[in-house]
Motif scaffolding. Structure first.
Motif, PDB file in Angstrom:
ATOM      1  N   HIS A 158      -7.032 -11.584  -9.542  1.00  0.00           N
ATOM      2  CA  HIS A 158      -7.667 -11.026  -8.344  1.00  0.00           C
ATOM      3  C   HIS A 158      -7.829 -12.118  -7.286  1.00  0.00           C
ATOM      4  CE1 HIS A 158      -8.838  -7.360 -10.554  1.00  0.00           C
ATOM      5  NE2 HIS A 158      -9.162  -8.169 -11.542  1.00  0.00           N
ATOM      6  N   PRO A 159      -6.923 -12.208  -6.310  1.00  0.00           N
ATOM      7  CA  PRO A 159      -7.062 -13.233  -5.271  1.00  0.00           C
ATOM      8  C   PRO A 159      -8.010 -12.806  -4.155  1.00  0.00           C
ATOM      9  CG  PRO A 159      -4.757 -12.565  -5.641  1.00  0.00           C
ATOM     10  CD  PRO A 159      -5.637 -11.529  -6.254  1.00  0.00           C
ATOM     11  N   GLY A 160      -8.582 -13.834  -3.521  1.00  0.00           N
ATOM     12  CA  GLY A 160      -9.264 -13.632  -2.266  1.00  0.00           C
ATOM     13  C   GLY A 160      -8.245 -13.703  -1.135  1.00  0.00           C
ATOM     14  N   ALA A 161      -8.593 -14.367  -0.035  1.00  0.00           N
ATOM     15  CA  ALA A 161      -7.725 -14.414   1.145  1.00  0.00           C
ATOM     16  C   ALA A 161      -6.472 -15.249   0.868  1.00  0.00           C
ATOM     17  CB  ALA A 161      -8.487 -14.984   2.331  1.00  0.00           C
ATOM     18  N   VAL A 162      -5.314 -14.613   0.945  1.00  0.00           N
ATOM     19  CA  VAL A 162      -4.023 -15.279   0.768  1.00  0.00           C
ATOM     20  C   VAL A 162      -3.198 -15.019   2.021  1.00  0.00           C
ATOM     21  CG1 VAL A 162      -1.985 -15.557  -0.691  1.00  0.00           C
ATOM     22  CG2 VAL A 162      -4.122 -14.704  -1.699  1.00  0.00           C
ATOM     23  N   GLU A 163      -2.697 -16.076   2.633  1.00  0.00           N
ATOM     24  CA  GLU A 163      -1.903 -15.891   3.858  1.00  0.00           C
ATOM     25  C   GLU A 163      -0.456 -15.581   3.499  1.00  0.00           C
ATOM     26  OE1 GLU A 163      -1.356 -17.758   8.312  1.00  0.00           O
ATOM     27  OE2 GLU A 163      -2.155 -19.032   6.713  1.00  0.00           O
ATOM     28  N   THR A 164      -0.128 -14.301   3.545  1.00  0.00           N
ATOM     29  CA  THR A 164       1.232 -13.799   3.328  1.00  0.00           C
ATOM     30  C   THR A 164       1.500 -12.764   4.424  1.00  0.00           C
ATOM     31  OG1 THR A 164       0.457 -12.017   1.878  1.00  0.00           O
ATOM     32  CG2 THR A 164       1.022 -14.122   0.825  1.00  0.00           C
ATOM     33  N   GLU A 165       2.389 -11.811   4.151  1.00  0.00           N
ATOM     34  CA  GLU A 165       2.613 -10.714   5.088  1.00  0.00           C
ATOM     35  C   GLU A 165       1.513  -9.656   4.998  1.00  0.00           C
ATOM     36  OE1 GLU A 165       6.417  -9.060   4.164  1.00  0.00           O
ATOM     37  OE2 GLU A 165       7.527 -10.629   5.230  1.00  0.00           O
ATOM     38  N   PHE A 166       0.529  -9.865   4.116  1.00  0.00           N
ATOM     39  CA  PHE A 166      -0.479  -8.835   3.824  1.00  0.00           C
ATOM     40  C   PHE A 166      -1.154  -8.305   5.087  1.00  0.00           C
ATOM     41  CE2 PHE A 166      -4.879  -7.635   2.974  1.00  0.00           C
ATOM     42  CZ  PHE A 166      -4.732  -6.689   1.974  1.00  0.00           C
ATOM     43  N   SER A 167      -1.719  -9.200   5.891  1.00  0.00           N
ATOM     44  CA  SER A 167      -2.453  -8.747   7.073  1.00  0.00           C
ATOM     45  C   SER A 167      -1.516  -8.177   8.131  1.00  0.00           C
ATOM     46  CB  SER A 167      -3.278  -9.900   7.658  1.00  0.00           C
ATOM     47  OG  SER A 167      -4.369 -10.195   6.814  1.00  0.00           O
ATOM     48  N   GLU A 168      -0.322  -8.735   8.213  1.00  0.00           N
ATOM     49  CA  GLU A 168       0.656  -8.193   9.162  1.00  0.00           C
ATOM     50  C   GLU A 168       1.037  -6.757   8.791  1.00  0.00           C
ATOM     51  OE1 GLU A 168       5.064  -9.366  10.874  1.00  0.00           O
ATOM     52  OE2 GLU A 168       3.778 -10.956  10.076  1.00  0.00           O
ATOM     53  N   VAL A 169       1.174  -6.505   7.504  1.00  0.00           N
ATOM     54  CA  VAL A 169       1.450  -5.141   7.042  1.00  0.00           C
ATOM     55  C   VAL A 169       0.248  -4.238   7.299  1.00  0.00           C
ATOM     56  CG1 VAL A 169       1.890  -3.712   4.992  1.00  0.00           C
ATOM     57  CG2 VAL A 169       3.162  -5.847   5.330  1.00  0.00           C
ATOM     58  N   ARG A 170      -0.953  -4.751   6.984  1.00  0.00           N
ATOM     59  CA  ARG A 170      -2.172  -3.970   7.209  1.00  0.00           C
ATOM     60  C   ARG A 170      -2.274  -3.537   8.666  1.00  0.00           C
ATOM     61  NH1 ARG A 170      -7.961  -5.900   5.111  1.00  0.00           N
ATOM     62  NH2 ARG A 170      -7.891  -3.977   3.886  1.00  0.00           N
ATOM     63  N   PHE A 171      -1.962  -4.469   9.588  1.00  0.00           N
ATOM     64  CA  PHE A 171      -2.096  -4.185  11.017  1.00  0.00           C
ATOM     65  C   PHE A 171      -0.781  -3.727  11.645  1.00  0.00           C
ATOM     66  CE2 PHE A 171      -5.571  -7.513  10.472  1.00  0.00           C
ATOM     67  CZ  PHE A 171      -6.562  -6.551  10.318  1.00  0.00           C
ATOM     68  N   LYS A 172       0.163  -3.334  10.800  1.00  0.00           N
ATOM     69  CA  LYS A 172       1.400  -2.675  11.211  1.00  0.00           C
ATOM     70  C   LYS A 172       2.192  -3.478  12.236  1.00  0.00           C
ATOM     71  CE  LYS A 172      -0.729   1.575   9.828  1.00  0.00           C
ATOM     72  NZ  LYS A 172      -1.313   2.876  10.159  1.00  0.00           N
ATOM     73  N   GLY A 173       2.359  -4.763  11.894  1.00  0.00           N
ATOM     74  CA  GLY A 173       3.202  -5.620  12.702  1.00  0.00           C
ATOM     75  C   GLY A 173       2.504  -6.392  13.799  1.00  0.00           C
ATOM     76  N   ASP A 174       1.200  -6.237  13.936  1.00  0.00           N
ATOM     77  CA  ASP A 174       0.446  -6.964  14.957  1.00  0.00           C
ATOM     78  C   ASP A 174       0.194  -8.391  14.456  1.00  0.00           C
ATOM     79  OD1 ASP A 174      -1.404  -8.039  16.733  1.00  0.00           O
ATOM     80  OD2 ASP A 174      -2.452  -6.132  17.037  1.00  0.00           O
ATOM     81  N   LYS A 175       1.106  -9.302  14.808  1.00  0.00           N
ATOM     82  CA  LYS A 175       1.049 -10.668  14.280  1.00  0.00           C
ATOM     83  C   LYS A 175      -0.160 -11.435  14.800  1.00  0.00           C
ATOM     84  CE  LYS A 175       6.007 -11.103  13.442  1.00  0.00           C
ATOM     85  NZ  LYS A 175       7.228 -11.902  13.633  1.00  0.00           N
ATOM     86  N   ASP A 176      -0.539 -11.193  16.039  1.00  0.00           N
ATOM     87  CA  ASP A 176      -1.689 -11.904  16.599  1.00  0.00           C
ATOM     88  C   ASP A 176      -2.973 -11.518  15.873  1.00  0.00           C
ATOM     89  OD1 ASP A 176      -0.107 -13.207  18.452  1.00  0.00           O
ATOM     90  OD2 ASP A 176      -0.417 -11.709  20.016  1.00  0.00           O
ATOM     91  N   ARG A 177      -3.148 -10.239  15.624  1.00  0.00           N
ATOM     92  CA  ARG A 177      -4.344  -9.785  14.907  1.00  0.00           C
ATOM     93  C   ARG A 177      -4.342 -10.307  13.471  1.00  0.00           C
ATOM     94  NH1 ARG A 177      -6.359  -3.499  13.921  1.00  0.00           N
ATOM     95  NH2 ARG A 177      -8.439  -4.044  13.132  1.00  0.00           N
TER      96      ARG A 177
END
Length: 252
Positions: free
Chosen positions: A182-201
């Protein structure tokens, strides 16, 4: 013959990092994901660098028929899987429950819960027949806590946590190991996918602290998989030093 690891969601992030680590350790690999071109690129690189055999199978874990057809269609020698890494998973959106998207909910539930079940159903039976195996499920700190606007994603990862415990019990008589990481915050494509391609967010999620990297999780998964036969790590939570809980991150 080399041991075999089957990794879902191996086109990027933690899945791809796991492919590199297990290839480095001499495993032959079955890599699955939706992007065939990415799978083939990873496979060629690992074959050249580590001289291991790599089979690729492109399908969507949400589609039960595709899962069964592609996995059962593998040659018999590839079904002697030692390690299954159920890595395929994602988050969609970050909305309060009353504003949530039905489509986002379906995508998360179908990928994170049903996809994991479909793959595990097939591969666990291979492992029972072979008399050995280790299933490693990628959970999340979201499977241990719930945070604002994470409602359905957290629910799916809580489900992974429960399924991991259930698998451990059900597969105990067959000598099959089962682990959740169970990881905490990992910098991958995860947040980019969550925000549907919004790289800045997506980038803002990791500002002000050093998050985990995909390699950190892959090395942890290797540690879990490489324990002696009599040792099973049931459950492991791994966080960045700057993160204490899902919502408590110290940012400079």
């Amino acid at each position: 013959m080399n041991k075999i690891a089957l990794i879902t969601g191996a086109t990027a992030g933690i899945g791809e990092a796991c492919a590199h680590v297990f290839a480095r350790e001499g495993y032959n690999l079955i890599l699955t994901g939706r992007r065939l071109d990415r799978l083939e690129k990873v496979a060629h690189h690992l074959n050249d660098k580590y001289n291991v055999e790599v089979a690729v199978s492109s399908f969507d874990v949400r589609n039960r028929e595709q899962v069964v057809e592609n996995l059962e269609g593998l040659p018999a020698e590839w079904k002697k899987v030692n390690v299954l890494i159920n890595n395929a998973g994602l988050s969609q959106g970050l909305d309060p429950i009353q504003n949530g998207s039905y489509d986002d909910w379906d995508t998360m539930i179908d990928t994170n819960v049903k996809g994991l079940l479909y793959v595990s159903r097939v591969v666990s039976n291979w492992m029972i027949g072979n008399g050995y195996g280790h299933i490693i499920n990628l959970g999340s700190i979201a499977g241990k806590e719930v945070y604002a606007n994470g409602n359905v994603y957290c629910a799916t990862k809580h489900a992974v946590d429960a399924l991991n415990k259930g698998m451990r019990i059900d597969l105990l008589p067959h000598g099959i190991k089962v682990t959740a990481v169970h990881p905490g915050a990992v910098e991958t494509e995860f947040s980019e996918v969550r925000f549907k391609g919004d790289k800045d967010r997506a980038k803002k999620v990791y500002e002000g602290f050093e998050p985990l990297a995909a390699d950190d999780i892959a090395e942890t998964i290797w540690f879990v998989a490489s324990r002696p036969a009599h040792v099973n790590i049931n459950d492991l939570v791994i966080m960045p030093t700057a993160q204490a809980t899902a919502g408590n991150i110290f940012r400079k």
